[in-house]
Design a protein around this motif. Structure first.
Motif, PDB file in Angstrom:
ATOM      1  N   TRP A 101       0.838  -1.207   0.000  1.00  0.00           N
ATOM      2  CA  TRP A 101       0.000   0.000   0.000  1.00  0.00           C
ATOM      3  C   TRP A 101       0.870   1.254   0.000  1.00  0.00           C
ATOM      4  CZ3 TRP A 101      -5.230  -0.881  -0.232  1.00  0.00           C
ATOM      5  CH2 TRP A 101      -6.033   0.247  -0.274  1.00  0.00           C
ATOM      6  N   PRO A 102       0.501   2.270  -0.825  1.00  0.00           N
ATOM      7  CA  PRO A 102       1.255   3.531  -0.827  1.00  0.00           C
ATOM      8  C   PRO A 102       1.042   4.301   0.476  1.00  0.00           C
ATOM      9  CG  PRO A 102      -0.051   3.267  -2.836  1.00  0.00           C
ATOM     10  CD  PRO A 102      -0.534   2.244  -1.870  1.00  0.00           C
ATOM     11  N   ILE A 103       2.134   4.654   1.143  1.00  0.00           N
ATOM     12  CA  ILE A 103       2.042   5.442   2.368  1.00  0.00           C
ATOM     13  C   ILE A 103       1.584   6.858   2.078  1.00  0.00           C
ATOM     14  CG2 ILE A 103       3.368   6.240   4.383  1.00  0.00           C
ATOM     15  CD1 ILE A 103       5.188   3.874   4.050  1.00  0.00           C
ATOM     16  N   ASN A 104       1.858   7.352   0.863  1.00  0.00           N
ATOM     17  CA  ASN A 104       1.439   8.703   0.496  1.00  0.00           C
ATOM     18  C   ASN A 104      -0.060   8.910   0.604  1.00  0.00           C
ATOM     19  OD1 ASN A 104       4.061   8.094  -0.732  1.00  0.00           O
ATOM     20  ND2 ASN A 104       3.926  10.151  -1.591  1.00  0.00           N
ATOM     21  N   ASP A 105      -0.829   7.811   0.616  1.00  0.00           N
ATOM     22  CA  ASP A 105      -2.271   7.940   0.760  1.00  0.00           C
ATOM     23  C   ASP A 105      -2.640   8.599   2.086  1.00  0.00           C
ATOM     24  OD1 ASP A 105      -2.405   6.702  -1.649  1.00  0.00           O
ATOM     25  OD2 ASP A 105      -3.502   4.924  -0.961  1.00  0.00           O
ATOM     26  N   LEU A 106      -1.754   8.519   3.080  1.00  0.00           N
ATOM     27  CA  LEU A 106      -2.054   9.097   4.388  1.00  0.00           C
ATOM     28  C   LEU A 106      -2.203  10.611   4.297  1.00  0.00           C
ATOM     29  CD1 LEU A 106       0.362   7.010   6.669  1.00  0.00           C
ATOM     30  CD2 LEU A 106      -2.108   6.717   6.382  1.00  0.00           C
ATOM     31  N   TRP A 107      -1.479  11.243   3.374  1.00  0.00           N
ATOM     32  CA  TRP A 107      -1.642  12.696   3.197  1.00  0.00           C
ATOM     33  C   TRP A 107      -2.309  13.011   1.859  1.00  0.00           C
ATOM     34  CZ3 TRP A 107       3.071  10.417   4.440  1.00  0.00           C
ATOM     35  CH2 TRP A 107       3.970  10.205   3.400  1.00  0.00           C
ATOM     36  N   ARG A 108      -3.191  12.050   1.427  1.00  0.00           N
ATOM     37  CA  ARG A 108      -4.092  12.236   0.298  1.00  0.00           C
ATOM     38  C   ARG A 108      -3.353  12.515  -1.019  1.00  0.00           C
ATOM     39  NH1 ARG A 108      -9.134  12.525   2.187  1.00  0.00           N
ATOM     40  NH2 ARG A 108      -9.958  13.354   0.229  1.00  0.00           N
ATOM     41  N   ASP A 109      -2.179  11.931  -1.149  1.00  0.00           N
ATOM     42  CA  ASP A 109      -1.453  11.963  -2.408  1.00  0.00           C
ATOM     43  C   ASP A 109      -1.702  10.623  -3.084  1.00  0.00           C
ATOM     44  OD1 ASP A 109       0.266  12.123  -4.518  1.00  0.00           O
ATOM     45  OD2 ASP A 109       2.104  12.059  -3.329  1.00  0.00           O
ATOM     46  N   TRP A 110      -2.691  10.573  -4.000  1.00  0.00           N
ATOM     47  CA  TRP A 110      -3.170   9.309  -4.537  1.00  0.00           C
ATOM     48  C   TRP A 110      -2.334   8.785  -5.692  1.00  0.00           C
ATOM     49  CZ3 TRP A 110      -5.930   8.140  -0.688  1.00  0.00           C
ATOM     50  CH2 TRP A 110      -6.803   9.047  -0.090  1.00  0.00           C
ATOM     51  N   GLY A 111      -1.400   9.562  -6.209  1.00  0.00           N
ATOM     52  CA  GLY A 111      -0.594   9.091  -7.325  1.00  0.00           C
ATOM     53  C   GLY A 111      -1.391   9.026  -8.612  1.00  0.00           C
TER      54      GLY A 111
ATOM     55  N   TRP B  56       6.180   6.470  -1.377  1.00  0.00           N
ATOM     56  CA  TRP B  56       6.556   5.414  -0.450  1.00  0.00           C
ATOM     57  C   TRP B  56       5.481   4.338  -0.439  1.00  0.00           C
ATOM     58  CZ3 TRP B  56      11.037   4.982   2.431  1.00  0.00           C
ATOM     59  CH2 TRP B  56      11.864   6.111   2.469  1.00  0.00           C
ATOM     60  N   TYR B  57       5.911   3.092  -0.295  1.00  0.00           N
ATOM     61  CA  TYR B  57       4.992   1.957  -0.209  1.00  0.00           C
ATOM     62  C   TYR B  57       5.359   1.122   1.017  1.00  0.00           C
ATOM     63  CZ  TYR B  57       4.078   3.001  -5.148  1.00  0.00           C
ATOM     64  OH  TYR B  57       3.755   3.618  -6.338  1.00  0.00           O
ATOM     65  N   SER B  58       4.343   0.677   1.712  1.00  0.00           N
ATOM     66  CA  SER B  58       4.535  -0.262   2.815  1.00  0.00           C
ATOM     67  C   SER B  58       4.191  -1.661   2.325  1.00  0.00           C
ATOM     68  CB  SER B  58       3.652   0.117   4.008  1.00  0.00           C
ATOM     69  OG  SER B  58       3.736  -0.876   5.020  1.00  0.00           O
ATOM     70  N   VAL B  59       5.035  -2.633   2.660  1.00  0.00           N
ATOM     71  CA  VAL B  59       4.811  -4.025   2.258  1.00  0.00           C
ATOM     72  C   VAL B  59       5.040  -4.914   3.468  1.00  0.00           C
ATOM     73  CG1 VAL B  59       5.423  -3.730  -0.173  1.00  0.00           C
ATOM     74  CG2 VAL B  59       7.215  -4.209   1.490  1.00  0.00           C
TER      75      VAL B  59
END
Length: 796
Positions: A679-689, A703-706
């Motif tokens: 999962w992309p960690i950037n989603d935490l600050w609403r950066d959806w890519g 950044w991605y968490s695995v």
């Protein structure tokens, strides 16, 4: 000679007539012809028409032309732009000056001056910049010499896959500098001399010469070193060498130095032919300091097949062997076939033609015994089987199976816990079945009768003096035995359908009741050894089977009725299955008496209740669950639940729960929770890519968490753990992963993996990708070339 300021169309006509010998019917329409393929020959390029645009033009028929100001020259897969172009028709040579840009099959070159033989694509470029389509890479050069349309030599060059940003002082995150760079797009490889690789403008690698790929094509050469460290082997360094023997054969050598143990010499060979394929992997470690002995292991897999007038013939080999019982513990990251505790040597020959088939098979096991967790070794076997199956003979389905097997046990693999009732034997089995299926749109009815006849010839007489059951006329020291068991069954079901509406959506719903009755009379079997029988998994599939055991040594006595019903929900527009619910239960009219050794017989009455559900709300969600409910105890005997949420590429969460109640007083309940994710960690600050397509990630600076966590609720501890992070910088990737593998009741192997991937160039460090792909279902590589780019993807 003439000179004119006529409109562009007239210049095009004049030049085309010049190059085509003044043909009056010259075709002016620009179109994609069969000549414009991904790779053209010089002859095809010479046969293609040419087009020129410019603000001013001078030409002389049969001699050449001069064009100035915003000049564009096109021929086949070549586009040349410049401020000034002189073309000599006799030598097919173009001399371009001023902001020169060449696009050749998607590869782009820019510079000050260019001298080029057009069809042969031979020439030179000074003070140049280049972009290579297949590698999505670019660089600068003092000079580029084109040898042909696929090969070039670049002097004093830089090379990087980082996107150019900023002004002239911009420095890419990584780049390679070489005094000479040989580029070969046909072979998909680059050879560099006197090289330096810099990361964040810091030198990280310097070599007098090196080779690296420009595409996904295979090529012999040294691969990136792999580094590692764990609590068993210490520091590890692997230097792989790849051999591209042929398009259908390759090999990889991977010697590994371990600071605490020594050097492991490993290699893998693969081959693929129209009629056969295979893989051989060998590892050898002399004088392993961990065990003070030589260690080796090998794995060989081969598949072959041929078809002809006498049917199809196939050969399958699957052989694994290691040097000692602790190999699976000490080499936890060897191939999966070498990290098991039961290693097969399985060789079989299969034949089939029409309704006839036959198999000859030899199976030998190597059992890896350890004192803290001994296992019962299985029997080795030599087996001949034959089958005749006629699926529709006057409306009847008929089959006849024969099986002759020699069972032997490896005495060296036996432990004090597995010596009882181990006797070698020859076993002959005949199975015949006859059914008359009646199927229709609204349901089915299948009556069936079968018979199972078995005979045994034991190597030594059975000791039955303490057996309390009936011996069917056998003596207490019988050396042979026979058994014949008939079975009758009736399987019937209906399918009802209706249109339904739930939550404002239209569906098609089914209701599918099913009855299954089977009758197998009791035949005494407890005195017989058990060679290959085991209990079937109790599920919504196996509950409708005639025998509750697998194998041929135990045929369950049954007088039972299975009642079940299921319902399915289909999307009315797409036809996709949204929901599947099922429930089934057995009603046993008599106590079951035939059991496996040490097993418990099923009593008369109702069995446990089986419930199952599968839910697909939309392609993002998948939920699957099953429960085996014991109504007498008012609790679950076994429960499973799994959920997957996969809303987009590089976003997936897998959750699984498994509970199994202890089957005896000596065993314990098993309760495991498994969680895996990417999962992309950037989603935490609403950066959806953004979705850049398969194998391209979701944009730079993410950044991605695995990870995967396997937690034992029974033991209140994590069993296996994989956790880490990935960072996508666009032209480079960083991975940091921690892994812990349980290798015993109190022992575990732990390691930290860090890898730096320079996109389009290579990877350095400890490779965690195999670990992530094995542990995280639907894990996706951030960079994975799925198809070679076409030159039309960079068309001008």
């Amino acid at each position: 000679m003439f000179r004119s300021d006529l409109p562009i169309t007239r210049y095009l006509l004049a030049l085309l007539c010049l190059l085509m010998g003044g043909a009056a019917d010259a075709e002016l329409k620009l179109k994609v012809s069969p000549l414009l393929q991904d790779r053209l020959t010089a002859q095809q390029r010479a046969a293609a028409p040419s087009f020129v645009e410019g603000q001013r033009m001078e030409s002389e028929i049969g001699i050449g032309l001069l064009a100035e100001d915003d000049v564009e020259f096109r021929r086949a897969d070549l586009v040349l732009r410049a401020q000034k172009l002189e073309y000599d028709q006799a030598t097919d040579t173009a001399h371009a000056r001023g902001s020169v840009r060449v696009n050749q099959s998607g590869n782009v070159f820019e510079g000050d001056t260019l001298d080029l033989r057009v069809d042969a694509f031979e020439g030179s470029f000074t003070n140049a910049r280049f972009y290579l389509l297949s590698a999505d890479a670019h660089g600068d050069a003092e000079r580029i010499d084109f040898l042909d349309d696929t090969r070039s030599v670049v002097q004093n060059a830089t090379f990087t896959t980082c996107r150019r940003e900023g002004g002239p002082d911009w420095v890419p995150a990584w780049f390679l500098r070489a005094t000479t760079l040989h580029l070969d797009s046909e072979e998909g490889v680059a050879e560099a001399e006197d090289t330096t690789v810099r990361f964040q403008n810091v030198p990280v690698l310097g070599l007098p010469a090196m080779t690296f790929p420009l595409s996904g094509e295979r090529r012999s050469g040294m691969l990136s070193p792999v580094y590692g460290a764990d609590n068993v082997s210490g520091t590890e360094i692997t230097v792989p060498y790849y051999l591209n023997i042929a398009p259908n054969r390759d090999a990889t050598l991977y010697p590994t130095w371990m600071s605490e143990r020594g050097v492991n010499y490993g290699g893998e060979f693969r081959y693929l032919e129209p009629g056969y394929s295979g893989l051989l992997r060998v590892d050898y470690m002399p004088d392993d300091k961990l065990r003070d002995m030589d260690r080796e292991g090998y794995y060989f897999q081969h598949r072959a097949g041929v078809s002809g007038a006498y049917g199809s013939l196939g050969l399958n080999l699957n052989i694994s062997r290691v040097s000692d019982d602790n190999y699976w513990r000490d080499f936890p990251r060897a191939s999966n076939s070498l990290t098991q505790r039961l290693l097969p040597a399985d060789v079989s020959v299969n034949w089939g033609q029409g309704p006839y088939s036959a198999t000859a098979r030899v199976l030998r096991y190597q059992t890896l015994q350890v004192s803290d967790a001994p296992i019962v070794p299985p029997y080795d076997r030599q087996q001949l089987t034959a089958r005749y199956a006629e699926p529709n003979f006057g409306g009847f389905d008929f089959s006849l199976d024969g099986d002759y097997t020699q069972f032997t046990v490896d005495e060296l693999a036996l432990t004090s816990q597995s010596t009882a009732n181990r006797v070698n034997a020859d076993r002959t089995v005949w199975r015949g079945a006859l059914s008359y299926p009646i199927r229709g749109a609204a349901g089915f009815v299948i009556p069936k009768a079968s018979i199972h006849a078995t005979s045994y010839q034991f190597e030594q007489a059975l000791d039955l003096s303490s057996y309390s059951g009936s011996l069917n006329g056998l003596s207490a020291d019988a050396s042979s035995a026979t058994r014949t068991v008939p079975t009758y069954s009736l399987d019937a079901g209906l399918v009802f359908e209706r249109e339904a509406s739930y939550f404002g959506s239209a569906y098609r719903q089914t209701l599918e009741p099913r009855l299954f009755y089977t009758r197998t009379p009791f035949v005494e079997q407890g005195y017989l050894p058990n060679y290959d029988s085991a209990a079937q998994d109790f599920s919504l599939t196996s509950i409708y089977s005639e025998n509750t055991f697998m194998g041929n040594d135990r045929i369950a006595d049954n007088n039972l009725l299975t009642v079940g019903v299921s319902t399915r929900l289909f999307d009315a527009e797409r036809g996709a299955e949204i929901l599947h619910l099922g429930v089934a239960q057995r009603l046993r009219f008599e106590d079951q008496r035939v059991t496996l050794p040490g097993g418990t017989a099923s009593p008369e009455g109702l069995s446990d209740l089986l419930l199952g559900a599968e839910l697909n709300i939309d392609p993002r969600w998948h939920v699957d669950s099953a429960v085996q409910w014991n109504d007498r105890l008012g609790e679950s005997e076994r429960s499973t639940f799994s959920m997957r949420y996969n809303p987009s590429p590089y976003r997936v969460v897998n959750l699984a729960y498994r509970f199994q109640r202890a089957q005896s007083e000596t065993s314990e309940d098993s309760e495991l929770i498994n969680l895996g994710w990417q999962w992309p960690i950037n989603d935490l600050w609403r950066d959806w890519g953004e979705d850049l397509g398969p194998g391209r990630g979701q944009g730079a600076g993410r950044w991605y968490s695995v990870g995967r966590l396997n937690y034992s609720q029974t033991d209140h501890k994590l069993v296996d753990t994989t956790m880490g992070f990935e960072y996508d910088a666009g032209c480079w990737l960083g991975r940091f992963v921690f892994e812990r593998l349980q290798t015993g009741l109190t022992t575990a192997n732990q390691r930290i993996m860090f890898q730096l991937e320079l996109v389009g160039f290579g990877r350095v460090g400890v490779d965690p990708l195999q670990t992530l792909q094995k542990n995280i279902p639907r894990y996706q590589l951030l960079r994975e070339q799925t198809t070679s780019p076409s030159r039309f993807s960079n068309y001008e």
